[in-house]
Design a protein around this motif. Structure first.
Motif, PDB file in Angstrom:
ATOM      1  N   UNK A 113       0.811  -1.220   0.000  1.00 45.04           N
ATOM      2  CA  UNK A 113       0.000   0.000   0.000  1.00 45.04           C
ATOM      3  C   UNK A 113       0.846   1.273   0.000  1.00 45.04           C
ATOM      4  N   UNK A 114       2.133   1.139   0.259  1.00 41.05           N
ATOM      5  CA  UNK A 114       3.018   2.305   0.258  1.00 41.05           C
ATOM      6  C   UNK A 114       3.870   2.375  -1.016  1.00 41.05           C
ATOM      7  N   UNK A 115       3.554   1.566  -2.007  1.00 50.85           N
ATOM      8  CA  UNK A 115       4.397   1.456  -3.199  1.00 50.85           C
ATOM      9  C   UNK A 115       4.585   2.790  -3.913  1.00 50.85           C
ATOM     10  N   UNK A 116       3.520   3.561  -4.067  1.00 43.39           N
ATOM     11  CA  UNK A 116       3.635   4.821  -4.796  1.00 43.39           C
ATOM     12  C   UNK A 116       4.482   5.837  -4.031  1.00 43.39           C
ATOM     13  N   UNK A 117       4.436   5.796  -2.703  1.00 41.67           N
ATOM     14  CA  UNK A 117       5.228   6.737  -1.924  1.00 41.67           C
ATOM     15  C   UNK A 117       6.725   6.441  -2.055  1.00 41.67           C
ATOM     16  N   UNK A 118       7.079   5.158  -2.118  1.00 42.69           N
ATOM     17  CA  UNK A 118       8.491   4.826  -2.284  1.00 42.69           C
ATOM     18  C   UNK A 118       8.987   5.164  -3.683  1.00 42.69           C
TER      19      UNK A 118
END
Length: 384
Positions: free
Chosen positions: A175-180
């Motif tokens: 769920x944090x893929x886009x932030x990384x």
């Protein structure tokens, strides 16, 4: 190379991996030639082999995709043909044979998928971590990534506990893929939108209500499969999941609300287009979430013997769904990268089943993309 795995939580498989249905998917639903279709078929074989090798409990109980009305028969035939295109052995069965195999299930027709199974993906994850350690690698928990800086010869990752410098980075952040990806400066045109999948556990008297996994015929106009009955490795049966918009990337409770997550979603044009496109079905899912009677009605379509008192509380899960700027829900796996990083940007179901083929794909990609010097290693950087 030496390998270090940084895990945000204090334990492994705390999110999608440990909160899914535990199904080893066969690859029925996915478009022939897609990464999902290829990786799922290979992944089912790999997962079963891994479980056998390391004595992890599993069961190949098979799956029945059940049509409950005449309007679903044609869609069922399409699924049967698609499964054959994906190299699967499946069988069309009529109502009488369905009744013989599953006395408690009602339907007009079904597709039988014998290769579908169940397993505990948390146990698989824990075994993989053990193998990493035995091979000389490290798995460090409680390391939430706060910043990533990519230089010409290394990548520096700042976490809560330490700063790590390495030659290369592979990010599988769910769920944090886009932030990384944004931390790495990767130009991607998607955002992760979380959908909560809510399950119920059937009362113990129904532990043997079905012999197979029971799935509805999916509606091609909707993005998710629908509520199904799943036998679990623990010997019990769950029903679910629905697909409700979550007000936070880790919003497992209906009352959970994360201001940052919601603000990011609302600000993204693709999210607003998704809401407009699926408003009616989204509203129905919300009502099904609020009303146990409506949720029960979804189950009773093919398992009419269930009653309201049979639905007992069970953990929810979050599906990390990548949404493009034009409002498209990205259904296939998406893997992108920079000079020294590779990012698994979108890995919805059947990502758990497909984990090992995804890993092979990443390794093959890395070998062609990166030059592996003999002295490649992790270099810890002392905290300031």
């Amino acid at each position: 190379m030496s390998v270090i795995v940084l895990e945000k939580e204090a334990r492994l498989a705390a999110h999608q991996t440990g909160r899914n249905s535990g199904v080893i998917h066969a690859g029925v639903y996915y478009a022939p030639g897609s990464l999902k279709a290829r990786f799922c078929v290979d992944g089912a074989r790999d997962t079963l082999a891994f479980a056998r090798e390391y004595a992890i409990p599993f069961e190949q109980c098979g799956k029945l995709i059940v049509a409950t009305g005449e309007d679903q028969k044609e869609r069922l035939k399409v699924l049967h043909e698609r499964s054959k295109q994906n190299g699967l052995e499946t069988e069309m069965i009529g109502a009488a044979e369905l009744k013989r195999r599953e006395p408690n299930i009602r339907g007009t027709e079904a597709v039988y998928v014998p290769s579908t199974g169940i397993v505990d993906y948390t146990k698989i994850t824990e075994m993989m971590a053990k193998l990493v350690a035995e091979a000389g690698g490290s798995v460090i928990t409680g390391c939430e990534v706060q910043d990533i800086q990519e230089g010409p010869s290394s990548v520096t990752v700042k976490t809560q506990g330490e700063t790590v410098r390495a030659r290369h980075l592979i990010a599988c952040a769910g769920v944090m893929a886009d932030r990384l990806t944004r931390m790495c400066g990767l130009k991607t045109d998607f955002r992760i939108v979380p959908f909560r999948g809510e399950y119920y556990r059937l009362a113990p008297k129904h532990d043997h209500v079905v012999r197979h996994l029971i799935y509805p015929v999916p509606d091609p106009a909707l993005p998710f499969l629908g509520v199904h009955l799943t036998r679990m490795i623990g010997g019990y049966v769950t029903v679910g999941p629905n697909a409700v918009l979550a007000f936070g990337r880790e919003a497992y409770l209906r009352t959970s609300f994360n201001v940052r997550d919601v603000a990011e979603m609302v600000a993204y044009p693709g999210f607003r287009k998704v809401i407009r496109r699926y408003f009616r079905s989204g509203a129905d899912e919300m009502w099904n979430s609020i009303s146990r009677r409506r949720y029960l009605a979804l189950c009773q379509r093919y398992c009419p013997g269930l009653e309201l008192s049979d639905l007992e509380p069970y953990r929810a899960g979050i599906r990390a769904q990548a949404v493009l700027r034009d409002g498209t829900l990205l259904h296939d796996f998406l893997i992108e990268g920079t000079q020294r990083t590779i990012h698994v940007c979108n890995a919805p179901s059947p990502a758990a089943t497909s984990a090992m083929p995804i890993a092979r794909h990443i390794v093959d990609h890395a070998v062609t993309r990166w030059s592996f010097e003999p002295d490649t290693h992790r270099v810890p950087v002392p905290q300031a």
